[in-house]
Design a protein around this motif. Structure first.
Motif, short mmCIF file in Angstrom:
data_model
loop_
_atom_site.label_atom_id
_atom_site.label_comp_id
_atom_site.label_asym_id
_atom_site.label_seq_id
_atom_site.Cartn_x
_atom_site.Cartn_y
_atom_site.Cartn_z
N CYS A 6 -70.99 13.23 50.35
CA CYS A 6 -72.27 12.66 49.92
C CYS A 6 -73.40 13.07 50.86
CB CYS A 6 -72.18 11.13 49.88
SG CYS A 6 -71.15 10.47 48.56
N THR A 7 -73.17 12.94 52.16
CA THR A 7 -74.24 13.28 53.11
C THR A 7 -74.50 14.78 53.12
OG1 THR A 7 -72.66 13.31 54.95
CG2 THR A 7 -73.89 11.27 54.59
N ARG A 18 -85.83 19.64 47.49
CA ARG A 18 -85.67 19.05 46.15
C ARG A 18 -85.55 17.54 46.19
NH1 ARG A 18 -81.61 23.27 45.85
NH2 ARG A 18 -80.10 21.62 46.13
N GLY A 19 -85.43 16.95 47.37
CA GLY A 19 -85.16 15.52 47.43
C GLY A 19 -83.69 15.28 47.10
N VAL A 20 -83.29 14.04 47.04
CA VAL A 20 -81.90 13.72 46.75
C VAL A 20 -81.76 13.45 45.25
CG1 VAL A 20 -79.97 12.19 47.28
CG2 VAL A 20 -81.64 12.75 49.06
N PRO A 21 -80.96 14.26 44.54
CA PRO A 21 -80.80 14.08 43.09
C PRO A 21 -80.15 12.74 42.73
CG PRO A 21 -79.81 16.15 43.83
CD PRO A 21 -80.18 15.38 45.04
N SER A 22 -80.40 12.31 41.52
CA SER A 22 -79.89 11.01 41.08
C SER A 22 -78.36 10.96 41.06
CB SER A 22 -80.45 10.65 39.70
OG SER A 22 -80.09 11.64 38.76
N SER A 27 -73.49 8.70 43.62
CA SER A 27 -72.27 8.85 44.43
C SER A 27 -72.36 8.02 45.70
CB SER A 27 -72.04 10.32 44.79
OG SER A 27 -71.81 11.09 43.66
N ILE A 28 -73.53 8.01 46.32
CA ILE A 28 -73.74 7.21 47.53
C ILE A 28 -73.61 5.72 47.21
CG2 ILE A 28 -75.46 6.52 49.26
CD1 ILE A 28 -76.41 9.48 49.22
N SER A 29 -74.21 5.29 46.10
CA SER A 29 -74.11 3.88 45.70
C SER A 29 -72.66 3.50 45.42
CB SER A 29 -74.95 3.62 44.45
OG SER A 29 -76.31 3.79 44.74
N ASP A 30 -71.93 4.38 44.74
CA ASP A 30 -70.51 4.12 44.46
C ASP A 30 -69.71 4.03 45.75
OD1 ASP A 30 -71.14 4.19 41.77
OD2 ASP A 30 -70.32 6.20 41.44
N THR A 41 -76.33 5.00 54.93
CA THR A 41 -77.68 4.45 54.97
C THR A 41 -78.69 5.58 55.09
OG1 THR A 41 -77.70 4.30 57.38
CG2 THR A 41 -76.82 2.40 56.19
N GLY A 42 -79.94 5.23 54.99
CA GLY A 42 -81.00 6.21 55.19
C GLY A 42 -80.95 6.81 56.58
N ASN A 43 -80.57 5.99 57.57
CA ASN A 43 -80.43 6.50 58.93
C ASN A 43 -79.33 7.55 59.01
OD1 ASN A 43 -82.45 4.88 59.94
ND2 ASN A 43 -81.07 3.27 60.60
N ASN A 44 -78.20 7.30 58.32
CA ASN A 44 -77.12 8.28 58.30
C ASN A 44 -77.58 9.59 57.69
OD1 ASN A 44 -75.12 5.59 57.26
ND2 ASN A 44 -74.89 6.54 59.26
N LEU A 45 -78.29 9.49 56.59
CA LEU A 45 -78.78 10.70 55.92
C LEU A 45 -79.78 11.44 56.79
CD1 LEU A 45 -79.22 9.43 52.25
CD2 LEU A 45 -77.40 10.85 53.17
N GLY A 46 -80.67 10.71 57.44
CA GLY A 46 -81.65 11.35 58.33
C GLY A 46 -80.97 12.07 59.48
N GLN A 47 -79.95 11.43 60.07
CA GLN A 47 -79.22 12.07 61.17
C GLN A 47 -78.48 13.31 60.68
OE1 GLN A 47 -79.20 11.41 64.51
NE2 GLN A 47 -78.06 13.32 64.60
N SER A 48 -77.92 13.23 59.49
CA SER A 48 -77.22 14.37 58.92
C SER A 48 -78.17 15.56 58.72
CB SER A 48 -76.57 13.99 57.59
OG SER A 48 -75.99 15.11 56.97
N ILE A 49 -79.34 15.26 58.22
CA ILE A 49 -80.34 16.32 57.98
C ILE A 49 -80.81 16.92 59.31
CG2 ILE A 49 -82.69 16.73 57.16
CD1 ILE A 49 -82.02 14.65 54.92
#
Length: 84
Positions: A6-7, A18-22, A27-30, A41-49
């Motif tokens: 997911c990340t 492109r941003g994060v597709p729906s 998948s993240i919500s699931d 979380t948004g923090n996890n995604l930011g760190q991954s990026i």
């Protein structure tokens, strides 16, 4: 999809502008619904990026050099045949 998948996909999309597709958001919500004790979380995604950007900056000719070994590898390398 697992947390890493997911990340990874969210990060690739964000870095491509492109941003994060729906479907990735779904998948993240699931994943978060199945794993409430370890949510993405948004923090996890930011760190991954940020990690992806840093790793990409260390790439040379498609190879990621280990920062600790960089000097030793360069010193031990054969001299260049062609120069710029």
């Amino acid at each position: 999809m697992n947390a890493r998948g997911c990340t990874k996909e969210a990060g690739k999309s964000a870095l491509a502008g492109r941003g994060v597709p729906s479907d990735i958001m779904k998948s993240i919500s699931d994943f978060n619904a199945k794993n409430p004790d370890y949510p993405i979380t948004g923090n996890n995604l930011g760190q991954s990026i940020r990690s992806r950007q840093q790793a990409s900056a260390r790439n040379e000719f498609g190879v990621q050099l280990n920062p600790r070994l960089n000097k030793r590898l360069r010193d031990d390398a054969a001299p260049l045949i062609y120069s710029d």
